[in-house]
Design a protein around this motif. Structure first.
Motif, short mmCIF file in Angstrom:
data_model
loop_
_atom_site.label_atom_id
_atom_site.label_comp_id
_atom_site.label_asym_id
_atom_site.label_seq_id
_atom_site.Cartn_x
_atom_site.Cartn_y
_atom_site.Cartn_z
N MET A 109 9.55 -6.51 -1.84
CA MET A 109 9.02 -6.04 -0.57
C MET A 109 8.85 -4.52 -0.51
O MET A 109 7.94 -4.01 0.15
N SER A 110 9.74 -3.81 -1.17
CA SER A 110 9.76 -2.35 -1.08
C SER A 110 8.64 -1.69 -1.85
O SER A 110 8.38 -0.49 -1.67
N TYR A 111 7.96 -2.44 -2.72
CA TYR A 111 7.07 -1.79 -3.68
C TYR A 111 5.62 -2.28 -3.59
O TYR A 111 4.82 -1.97 -4.46
N CYS A 112 5.28 -3.06 -2.56
CA CYS A 112 3.90 -3.54 -2.44
C CYS A 112 3.55 -3.73 -0.97
O CYS A 112 4.43 -3.70 -0.10
N ASP A 113 2.28 -3.94 -0.68
CA ASP A 113 1.85 -4.17 0.70
C ASP A 113 1.95 -5.63 1.10
O ASP A 113 2.14 -5.94 2.28
N THR A 114 1.81 -6.52 0.11
CA THR A 114 1.91 -7.96 0.40
C THR A 114 2.69 -8.64 -0.72
O THR A 114 2.39 -8.44 -1.89
N LEU A 115 3.68 -9.43 -0.34
CA LEU A 115 4.47 -10.21 -1.30
C LEU A 115 4.20 -11.69 -1.02
O LEU A 115 4.41 -12.17 0.10
N ILE A 116 3.73 -12.40 -2.05
CA ILE A 116 3.30 -13.79 -1.87
C ILE A 116 4.06 -14.72 -2.81
O ILE A 116 4.16 -14.44 -4.02
#
Length: 506
Positions: A109-116
């Motif tokens: 979560m801390s390193y991208c705009d969207t986590l899928i």
């Protein structure tokens, strides 16, 4: 008090993501260890053959995109949302699983705009997609804003859950990080490969680490099976390549001089405390010229479930001179459940078992290596000591060849000749009194090695299990002999290894 509701604040999420890890690349480890647990479970259920296990990792800097996909059990549709949204809750237990705290899955979560997360379980005709809007999360976590929101409210606000049709036979979990932040080195594919090679439960590459079979035999004989998983990394799904542990028989040391060194023999050890086996380990006996130049192999690596705990400095504490750890290439495999990785997995919980373990290592392996390094320093310029080390290296190579198999009869004959010449050289070598016992030890070992090699019938082409006929196998023997006469051994090793792998796939 009984009527009050305990509320978990939203900032807990930040503490469990950004605050948990000092290195962004740790998210690779978190997702890999969850994939590994899922793959093992799939094999145990009969969903998957062991040789079919696979973890694919795409690192695409141009697209700012990362994905980690496994063909493990997947998560049933009825459990997917709850499983993937739970924080600090997991059905796993530390005795059987590498990832057991239920924290790491949200690390991205801390390193991208969207986590899928996309997942499907066997015998279900549906896949579940759980998406986290991490950009919105960062907005909600701004200090002074939205202070009345709880952790669960924040998660509900940023999460989207969808289901789509899927083939019934599919079972997998895919983690995708979309629009990865550029301030970390997560998108540096070389850095990712280097990190994964050190951390993940990967196979050794026997062409570079010739003691692979010998090491596995030692571990197997002591009741420990090294769990290895095939991991492939590339910029796209079409160019994925396998990653291996970085261990090498031949390497450079002494930083500035970058002296060529190599493992002459393997030293194996166990750590037994109060009658209980805590760990099994190894390190390579070498010239001990100094700090190993390649960070990937310097320092003891401690593994549980074959996944790295800590880093190359974790075992500095077992040496009175911490620098000696950096002179060492080796691994320590934890077999007891009393040593528990901490939440960050950068060390173990500081319990009584941990202190006993570190003390035992310090009093045995740590002192032994320090003594060996000092002895090597004293004898480094002694030509007779150098000759003994060279003979010891040849004996080690012979032992490895017998265990792994010879490339050809020519290869075997060359080794017998080399050992016989070394035995004659050793017999005529005049050594000082302090080296007399070492010479006698090597004379016994080299005679045993000559006999062992001469009697060995272990050839690599005999490892082909695809059922080729006798005539084809005879052709392979002739080809192997020709290759051994015409090419350097390192090239023949690679060619024969590729032939065996290719034929065993059929």
């Amino acid at each position: 008090m009984a009527d009050e509701i305990v509320q978990v604040g939203k900032y807990t999420l930040e503490s469990l993501t950004t605050g948990m890890y000092s290195d962004p690349k740790i998210v690779y480890r978190e997702y890999i260890q969850n994939s590994v647990d899922s793959l093992e479970h799939a094999v145990s259920l009969g969903l998957l053959e062991q040789q079919s296990m696979r973890i694919d990792i795409v690192v695409n800097s141009e697209e700012s995109y990362i994905s980690i996909k496994d063909n493990g059990t997947g998560i049933p549709a009825s459990e997917a949302a709850q499983t993937l949204m739970n924080v600090g809750s997991s059905k796993k237990r530390n005795t059987n699983n590498r990832g057991f705290r239920g924290i790491g899955r949200l690390g991205g979560m801390s390193y991208c705009d969207t986590l899928i997360f996309t997942t499907s379980a066997e015998n279900e005709k549906v896949k579940t997609i759980v998406s986290f809007n991490c950009k919105k999360l960062r907005h909600l976590l701004v200090p002074g804003e939205y202070e009345d929101m709880s952790l669960s409210a924040v998660l509900e606000e940023i999460t989207t859950i969808e289901t789509f049709p899927e083939k019934e036979e599919k079972h997998y979990l895919c983690v995708e990080m979309v629009d990865v932040n550029g301030f970390s080195d997560l998108l540096d594919i070389d850095a990712a490969k280097s990190y994964i090679s050190q951390v993940a439960p990967l196979p050794y590459q026997s062409r570079h680490f010739i003691y692979t079979s010998q090491l596995k035999s030692y571990l197997n004989d002591n009741g420990y099976i090294v769990e290895e998983f095939p991991i492939f990394v590339g910029e796209n799904e079409s160019d994925l390549e396998p990653v291996y542990k970085p261990n090498k028989s031949r390497f450079r040391s002494d930083r500035g001089k970058r002296t060529v060194d190599e493992i002459s023999s393997m030293k194996y050890f166990d750590v037994t405390i109060d009658g209980e086996l805590y760990a099994l380990g190894w390190y390579g006996n070498c010239g001990w010229f100094g700090f190993l130049s390649e960070k990937e192999i310097s320092g003891f690596r401690v593994r549980k479930g074959n996944i790295l705990i800590g880093d190359n400095h974790t075992m500095n504490a077992i040496f009175k001179e911490a620098r000696f750890n950096g002179w060492t290439q080796g691994e320590i495999f934890i077999v007891t459940d009393k040593l528990i990785p901490n939440a960050r997995r950068d060390d173990f919980e500081q319990n009584d078992a941990y202190y006993k373990f570190m003390e035992a290592l310090s009093n045995s392996v740590g002192m032994e290596i320090a003594r060996t390094i000092r002895e090597a320093s004293l004898t480094r310029n002694n030509p007779n000591a150098k000759a003994l080390r060279e003979i010891e290296r040849k004996i080690g190579e012979a032992s490895t060849a017998v265990a792994e198999g010879f490339n050809s009869t020519v290869d075997k004959e060359k080794m017998v000749t080399a050992l016989t010449e070394s035995a004659a050289s050793l017999a005529g070598l005049r050594v000082s009194e302090d080296l007399t016992s070492k010479k006698k030890e090597l004379q016994e070992k080299i005679e045993a090695a000559i006999e062992e090699v001469s009697e060995s019938k272990n050839f690599k082409i005999n490892q082909i299990n695809s059922g080729i006929d006798k005539k084809s196998k005879q052709v392979l023997k002739v080809v192997s002999d020709i290759l051994s006469r015409k090419l350097a051994k390192v090239l023949v090793d690679e060619i024969i290894e590729d032939i065996v792998k290719e034929l065993n796939r059929k």
